[in-house]
Design a protein around this motif. Sequence first.
Motif, short mmCIF file in Angstrom:
data_model
loop_
_atom_site.label_atom_id
_atom_site.label_comp_id
_atom_site.label_asym_id
_atom_site.label_seq_id
_atom_site.Cartn_x
_atom_site.Cartn_y
_atom_site.Cartn_z
N VAL A 76 5.10 25.13 -22.41
CA VAL A 76 6.76 24.19 -23.03
C VAL A 76 7.08 25.73 -23.23
N TYR A 77 8.54 25.98 -22.87
CA TYR A 77 9.52 27.04 -22.93
C TYR A 77 11.22 26.71 -22.50
N ASP A 78 11.55 27.37 -23.19
CA ASP A 78 13.33 26.97 -23.10
C ASP A 78 13.47 25.66 -23.06
N ARG A 79 13.25 24.97 -23.41
CA ARG A 79 13.42 23.51 -23.15
C ARG A 79 13.71 22.50 -24.86
N LYS A 80 13.20 23.32 -26.22
CA LYS A 80 14.07 22.57 -26.71
C LYS A 80 15.21 22.04 -27.08
N VAL A 81 16.57 22.43 -26.51
CA VAL A 81 17.52 22.23 -26.74
C VAL A 81 18.22 21.05 -26.17
N TYR A 82 17.14 20.90 -25.11
CA TYR A 82 17.24 19.59 -23.87
C TYR A 82 16.37 18.66 -24.93
N LYS A 83 15.46 19.07 -24.74
CA LYS A 83 15.03 17.72 -25.55
C LYS A 83 15.16 17.43 -26.89
N ASP A 84 15.89 18.42 -27.63
CA ASP A 84 16.41 17.44 -28.80
C ASP A 84 17.47 16.81 -29.32
N THR A 85 18.32 17.19 -27.50
CA THR A 85 19.86 16.33 -27.52
C THR A 85 18.92 15.05 -26.96
N LEU A 86 18.21 14.95 -26.15
CA LEU A 86 17.55 13.65 -24.99
C LEU A 86 17.57 12.89 -26.42
N VAL A 87 16.32 13.52 -27.25
CA VAL A 87 15.78 12.36 -27.71
C VAL A 87 16.92 11.71 -29.19
N LYS A 88 18.01 12.78 -29.58
CA LYS A 88 19.16 12.40 -29.90
C LYS A 88 20.09 10.96 -29.99
N HIS A 89 20.07 11.49 -28.49
CA HIS A 89 20.80 10.44 -27.61
C HIS A 89 20.12 9.35 -27.99
N ILE A 90 18.14 9.33 -27.39
CA ILE A 90 17.37 8.09 -27.12
C ILE A 90 17.22 7.68 -28.41
N GLU A 240 11.45 36.07 -19.17
CA GLU A 240 10.80 36.56 -20.17
C GLU A 240 9.28 35.20 -20.56
N CYS A 241 10.07 34.01 -20.02
CA CYS A 241 8.97 33.25 -20.63
C CYS A 241 8.30 32.98 -19.13
N CYS A 242 8.67 32.98 -18.24
CA CYS A 242 7.53 33.00 -16.91
C CYS A 242 5.86 34.62 -17.19
N TRP A 243 6.75 35.46 -18.16
CA TRP A 243 5.48 36.08 -18.38
C TRP A 243 4.99 35.39 -19.12
N LEU A 244 5.57 35.27 -20.38
CA LEU A 244 4.48 34.36 -21.42
C LEU A 244 3.98 33.53 -21.10
N ILE A 245 3.89 32.16 -20.18
CA ILE A 245 3.23 31.16 -19.55
C ILE A 245 2.16 32.69 -18.19
N VAL A 269 5.52 39.10 -11.00
CA VAL A 269 5.19 37.75 -10.99
C VAL A 269 6.93 37.44 -11.37
N GLU A 270 7.81 38.09 -11.98
CA GLU A 270 8.70 37.89 -12.29
C GLU A 270 9.63 37.33 -10.69
N GLU A 271 9.58 38.12 -10.04
CA GLU A 271 10.14 37.80 -8.65
C GLU A 271 9.67 37.17 -7.83
N ILE A 272 8.65 36.71 -7.76
CA ILE A 272 7.76 35.36 -7.50
C ILE A 272 7.77 34.20 -8.09
N CYS A 273 8.18 33.79 -9.74
CA CYS A 273 8.23 32.77 -10.19
C CYS A 273 10.05 32.23 -10.29
N ASP A 274 10.48 33.30 -10.48
CA ASP A 274 12.39 32.52 -10.42
C ASP A 274 12.55 31.92 -11.51
N GLY A 275 11.98 31.98 -12.78
CA GLY A 275 12.12 30.93 -13.25
C GLY A 275 11.57 29.73 -13.28
#
Length: 357
Positions: A76-90, A240-245, A269-275
């Motif tokens: 779970v990284y870089d998804r808080k904004v998406y999650k909060d937006t959808l939870v509020k809509h629901i 950076e989040c890929c590296w943390l995971i 790792v960054e080259e292969i993960c690509d987000g």
Amino acid sequence: MSGPTSSCGTRWRRRPPASRPSASWRTMQIKGIVSRYSSLANEDRALRWGNGDGARRRGLPSTRPPTSSLVDELLVYDRKVYKDTLVKHILEECPKSQLSVIPIAGMGLVGKTTLAQLIYNDREVVEGFHLRGWVSLTRCFDLKVLLQRVVESLTSNPCRYGQLDAVQGALLRCLTRNKFLLVLDDVCPEHLYFWDQFKASLSSGSQGSVLLLTTKVGEVAKRTNTVPAPLYLFEGISNECCWLIFEKYAFNVRDTVEGLDMDGIHKRVEEICDGMPLVAKHLGISFNRHYGEARTWMLYMEDVIEAEVVPALHSSFQLLPDYLKPCLLYCSLFPKGYMFKKGRLVRLWMAQGFILS
């Protein structure tokens, strides 16, 4: 004894019989075979292949395994904004409608399922619905089977009805006067053939019920969407989040990074993960397994790409319309990292006859 004479008067000589190979020559050949066999055996032990690995490599990419509602917190990284937006809509907008359908669309491995899991397990969402269910649609293209899975997920009891009408009746009774949240993971265009009939089976739910789905196909999101706009996750998480995971799965508390080329590993790792967070996870697991064997791990990275990235790309490719597939395949002629110019690429497609003017 002289040999036969040709028409030109030249006398042919018989070719002497070939001499048999000596014992020393045969010994050298056997030693060479044994040496090559030993080399292959050493590589096999280093790569730690198992029985059937070769068959899996030659076959088509494996089908995506089924998913569940349990969320892997390490991803779970870089998804808080998406999650909060959808939870509020629901919680605030969906109660105005009888049944809201919210699609999350994007390419494979960008985190659609993880985002749906976060929403499904959110405390306010859990408290806001009488019933919740999660259904993975992998290899499920039969309406009766799908409805059976929905009933089992909502009730935690097996559904043994053999007829479609009986299964629909059981689902309608289950949903009556209940506000429900149902997640359908990995919806494909094939599911649209019975989509209206499927939605009709959910009609007995209370006001504010929500159907949350994930899909790789934008057309599916457009066809099923009932909210102002579907959520598209075109981009993955940051490097950076890929590296943390990767770090969380690659290194134990006792591990030391002394002697490791961390800058080189970080870059690779960054080259292969690509987000893509799932690729970072499996790279970390493979590194932990081969910790201290940098050469072996670099070889194993190709297996991770084949096991995780290739199936996702293959499934996304299969979902493309037939007229777009040659366009994508044509791009493979260019070297990795090539910067495309949109206008030039379109003209090249037209020159190949992929696009009709």
